[in-house]
Design a protein around this motif. Structure first.
Motif, PDB file in Angstrom:
ATOM      1  N   ARG A 116      -7.824  13.282  10.350  1.00 34.36           N
ATOM      2  CA  ARG A 116      -7.746  12.922   8.927  1.00 34.36           C
ATOM      3  C   ARG A 116      -6.337  13.150   8.384  1.00 34.36           C
ATOM      4  N   ALA A 117      -5.684  14.214   8.812  1.00 36.18           N
ATOM      5  CA  ALA A 117      -4.310  14.475   8.363  1.00 36.18           C
ATOM      6  C   ALA A 117      -3.363  13.386   8.874  1.00 36.18           C
ATOM      7  N   VAL A 118      -3.511  13.019  10.134  1.00 43.97           N
ATOM      8  CA  VAL A 118      -2.690  11.940  10.691  1.00 43.97           C
ATOM      9  C   VAL A 118      -2.978  10.634   9.955  1.00 43.97           C
ATOM     10  N   PHE A 119      -4.255  10.374   9.672  1.00 46.18           N
ATOM     11  CA  PHE A 119      -4.618   9.154   8.956  1.00 46.18           C
ATOM     12  C   PHE A 119      -3.931   9.089   7.594  1.00 46.18           C
ATOM     13  N   LEU A 120      -3.909  10.183   6.867  1.00 43.47           N
ATOM     14  CA  LEU A 120      -3.281  10.180   5.539  1.00 43.47           C
ATOM     15  C   LEU A 120      -1.787   9.872   5.634  1.00 43.47           C
ATOM     16  N   ARG A 121      -1.109  10.447   6.622  1.00 49.77           N
ATOM     17  CA  ARG A 121       0.315  10.130   6.827  1.00 49.77           C
ATOM     18  C   ARG A 121       0.472   8.663   7.217  1.00 49.77           C
ATOM     19  N   ALA A 122      -0.389   8.203   8.129  1.00 50.77           N
ATOM     20  CA  ALA A 122      -0.320   6.820   8.607  1.00 50.77           C
ATOM     21  C   ALA A 122      -0.634   5.829   7.485  1.00 50.77           C
ATOM     22  N   ALA A 123      -1.564   6.171   6.607  1.00 47.79           N
ATOM     23  CA  ALA A 123      -1.897   5.288   5.488  1.00 47.79           C
ATOM     24  C   ALA A 123      -0.689   5.091   4.575  1.00 47.79           C
ATOM     25  N   ALA A 124       0.087   6.145   4.365  1.00 48.23           N
ATOM     26  CA  ALA A 124       1.291   6.036   3.536  1.00 48.23           C
ATOM     27  C   ALA A 124       2.334   5.145   4.221  1.00 48.23           C
ATOM     28  N   VAL A 125       2.525   5.316   5.521  1.00 48.25           N
ATOM     29  CA  VAL A 125       3.463   4.479   6.277  1.00 48.25           C
ATOM     30  C   VAL A 125       3.001   3.022   6.244  1.00 48.25           C
ATOM     31  N   HIS A 126       1.721   2.817   6.500  1.00 45.83           N
ATOM     32  CA  HIS A 126       1.143   1.467   6.481  1.00 45.83           C
ATOM     33  C   HIS A 126       1.381   0.807   5.120  1.00 45.83           C
ATOM     34  N   ALA A 127       1.129   1.540   4.045  1.00 46.90           N
ATOM     35  CA  ALA A 127       1.307   0.998   2.697  1.00 46.90           C
ATOM     36  C   ALA A 127       2.763   0.598   2.440  1.00 46.90           C
ATOM     37  N   GLN A 128       3.703   1.399   2.929  1.00 46.69           N
ATOM     38  CA  GLN A 128       5.120   1.071   2.735  1.00 46.69           C
ATOM     39  C   GLN A 128       5.484  -0.229   3.434  1.00 46.69           C
ATOM     40  N   VAL A 129       5.026  -0.390   4.670  1.00 49.97           N
ATOM     41  CA  VAL A 129       5.341  -1.608   5.432  1.00 49.97           C
ATOM     42  C   VAL A 129       4.680  -2.824   4.792  1.00 49.97           C
ATOM     43  N   VAL A 130       3.414  -2.687   4.417  1.00 51.71           N
ATOM     44  CA  VAL A 130       2.694  -3.808   3.793  1.00 51.71           C
ATOM     45  C   VAL A 130       3.346  -4.187   2.471  1.00 51.71           C
ATOM     46  N   GLU A 131       3.700  -3.204   1.686  1.00 53.48           N
ATOM     47  CA  GLU A 131       4.368  -3.476   0.402  1.00 53.48           C
ATOM     48  C   GLU A 131       5.671  -4.238   0.646  1.00 53.48           C
ATOM     49  N   ARG A 132       6.474  -3.774   1.591  1.00 56.17           N
ATOM     50  CA  ARG A 132       7.787  -4.381   1.825  1.00 56.17           C
ATOM     51  C   ARG A 132       7.697  -5.800   2.382  1.00 56.17           C
ATOM     52  N   TYR A 133       6.801  -6.025   3.344  1.00 57.43           N
ATOM     53  CA  TYR A 133       6.802  -7.300   4.063  1.00 57.43           C
ATOM     54  C   TYR A 133       5.663  -8.252   3.697  1.00 57.43           C
ATOM     55  N   PHE A 134       4.654  -7.772   2.978  1.00 59.22           N
ATOM     56  CA  PHE A 134       3.534  -8.642   2.609  1.00 59.22           C
ATOM     57  C   PHE A 134       3.463  -8.870   1.110  1.00 59.22           C
ATOM     58  N   VAL A 135       3.693  -7.824   0.326  1.00 57.13           N
ATOM     59  CA  VAL A 135       3.554  -7.943  -1.122  1.00 57.13           C
ATOM     60  C   VAL A 135       4.851  -8.415  -1.772  1.00 57.13           C
ATOM     61  N   THR A 136       5.951  -7.727  -1.500  1.00 63.27           N
ATOM     62  CA  THR A 136       7.214  -8.001  -2.186  1.00 63.27           C
ATOM     63  C   THR A 136       7.723  -9.434  -1.992  1.00 63.27           C
ATOM     64  N   PRO A 137       7.624 -10.033  -0.800  1.00 68.51           N
ATOM     65  CA  PRO A 137       8.149 -11.395  -0.651  1.00 68.51           C
ATOM     66  C   PRO A 137       7.388 -12.470  -1.439  1.00 68.51           C
ATOM     67  N   VAL A 138       6.185 -12.173  -1.881  1.00 68.79           N
ATOM     68  CA  VAL A 138       5.358 -13.158  -2.572  1.00 68.79           C
ATOM     69  C   VAL A 138       5.513 -12.968  -4.083  1.00 68.79           C
ATOM     70  N   PRO A 139       5.812 -14.043  -4.800  1.00 66.38           N
ATOM     71  CA  PRO A 139       5.901 -13.912  -6.265  1.00 66.38           C
ATOM     72  C   PRO A 139       4.593 -13.342  -6.823  1.00 66.38           C
ATOM     73  N   PRO A 140       4.688 -12.413  -7.790  1.00 64.05           N
ATOM     74  CA  PRO A 140       3.484 -11.777  -8.333  1.00 64.05           C
ATOM     75  C   PRO A 140       2.420 -12.774  -8.794  1.00 64.05           C
ATOM     76  N   ALA A 141       2.835 -13.887  -9.347  1.00 62.63           N
ATOM     77  CA  ALA A 141       1.865 -14.883  -9.821  1.00 62.63           C
ATOM     78  C   ALA A 141       1.085 -15.512  -8.669  1.00 62.63           C
ATOM     79  N   ASP A 142       1.640 -15.487  -7.461  1.00 65.65           N
ATOM     80  CA  ASP A 142       0.988 -16.106  -6.306  1.00 65.65           C
ATOM     81  C   ASP A 142       0.188 -15.123  -5.454  1.00 65.65           C
ATOM     82  N   TYR A 143       0.442 -13.831  -5.640  1.00 71.03           N
ATOM     83  CA  TYR A 143      -0.166 -12.836  -4.746  1.00 71.03           C
ATOM     84  C   TYR A 143      -1.695 -12.844  -4.816  1.00 71.03           C
TER      85      TYR A 143
END
Length: 160
Positions: A116-143
């Motif tokens: 569970r501790a590893v999962f919590l760290r991994a969830a934060a890393v996962h969120a950073q990567v997804v935010e940078r490469y999946f969310v940010t490149p898409v205009p907010p109106a299109d997301y």
């Protein structure tokens, strides 16, 4: 026209079709994103993306009994593939197996405190990567439209 030339021209048109191109974009983007996530998780948390997916399923409903077979189905892994994966995760102290009450053939999998501790760290890393490469490149109106469309595709595939 020469039949071979006609076949070559037809094949070139088919290979250059909008559907082939658009689906290729989806696959390339998904593959590259998965690779970025896997690389970051291995570097920062010493777990693969597939291990992270197991931990998601186990942590999502902590009181639910989840069998190794169900994990295999959820992750589209073979029986031997999930066995090897859970062996590695158990060896790393992330999960433990328990015999299923009333079913000698079934094995339940649960997270450990370390998992569970590893999962919590991994969830934060996962969120950073997804935010940078999946969310940010898409205009907010299109997301929202993008995620709804992906959900519709997934539903159509699951229901067919």
């Amino acid at each position: 026209m020469n039949p071979a030339k006609r076949d070559n021209d037809e094949a070139a048109r088919a290979a250059d079709s909008r559907l082939v191109h658009d689906f290729g974009l989806l696959i390339k983007a998904a593959t590259r994103l998965e690779h970025r996530i896997d690389t970051a998780l291995r570097k920062e948390c010493q777990v693969s993306h597939t291990m992270f997916e197991v931990l998601i399923r186990l942590c999502r409903h902590p009181d639910e009994e989840i069998s190794q077979r169900r994990l295999a189905d959820d992750l589209t892994l073979t029986s031997s593939g999930i066995t090897r994966l859970i062996d590695r995760m158990e060896g790393a102290g992330l999960v433990r197996r328990q015999p299923a009450p009333g079913d000698r053939r079934s094995v339940l999998v649960e997270t450990t405190d370390h998992g569970r501790a590893v999962f919590l760290r991994a969830a934060a890393v996962h969120a950073q990567v997804v935010e940078r490469y999946f969310v940010t490149p898409v205009p907010p109106a299109d997301y929202g439209r993008l995620t709804r469309s992906l959900g519709q595709i997934e539903t159509a595939l699951r229901d067919s």
